[in-house]
Design an enzyme around this catalytic site. Structure first.
Site, PDB file in Angstrom:
ATOM      1  CG  HIS A  15      -0.295  -0.219   2.513  1.00 41.88           C
ATOM      2  ND1 HIS A  15       0.272   0.820   3.212  1.00 41.88           N
ATOM      3  CD2 HIS A  15      -0.061  -1.338   3.249  1.00 41.88           C
ATOM      4  CE1 HIS A  15       0.810   0.362   4.332  1.00 41.88           C
ATOM      5  NE2 HIS A  15       0.629  -0.951   4.379  1.00 41.88           N
ATOM      6  CB  CYS A  16       0.288   4.801   0.859  1.00 40.62           C
ATOM      7  SG  CYS A  16      -1.162   5.171  -0.131  1.00 40.62           S
TER       8      CYS A  16
END
Length: 95
Positions: A15-16
């Site tokens: 993810h980020c």
């Protein structure tokens, strides 16, 4: 050119925050690092492009490196994709 396979082990996928760490390290490399999953591929130059691969836990990726010290760099990025990033579990924040 050197290639390796990796399996995403982070429970929340790439993810980020993991994407930012991976892309940050890739930016220092003077060659090209490409990650492929299914029919999609991207060079490791953009967090958003890496996130767009939707790499969940268990996803298999192919990492290809072209440039200096390819084998060492490819192994490093295989390790990154197989890292259990130890960010705090959102459920435990505030307990």
């Amino acid at each position: 050119m050197v290639s390796a396979k990796a399996v995403v082990t982070n429970s929340a996928g790439i993810h980020c925050r993991p994407s930012a760490k991976i892309v940050e390290e890739a930016r220092d490399y003077p060659g090209t690092i490409t990650v492929a999953h299914g029919n999609e591929a991207t060079e490791l130059g953009s967090v958003l492009e890496l996130i767009s691969l939707a790499l969940e836990q268990g996803a298999e990726v192919s990492i290809t490196v072209e440039g200096p010290d390819e084998e060492r760099v490819c192994e490093r990025f295989r390790e990154l994709f197989e890292t259990h990033f130890d960010f705090p579990d959102a459920r435990s924040v505030g307990e």
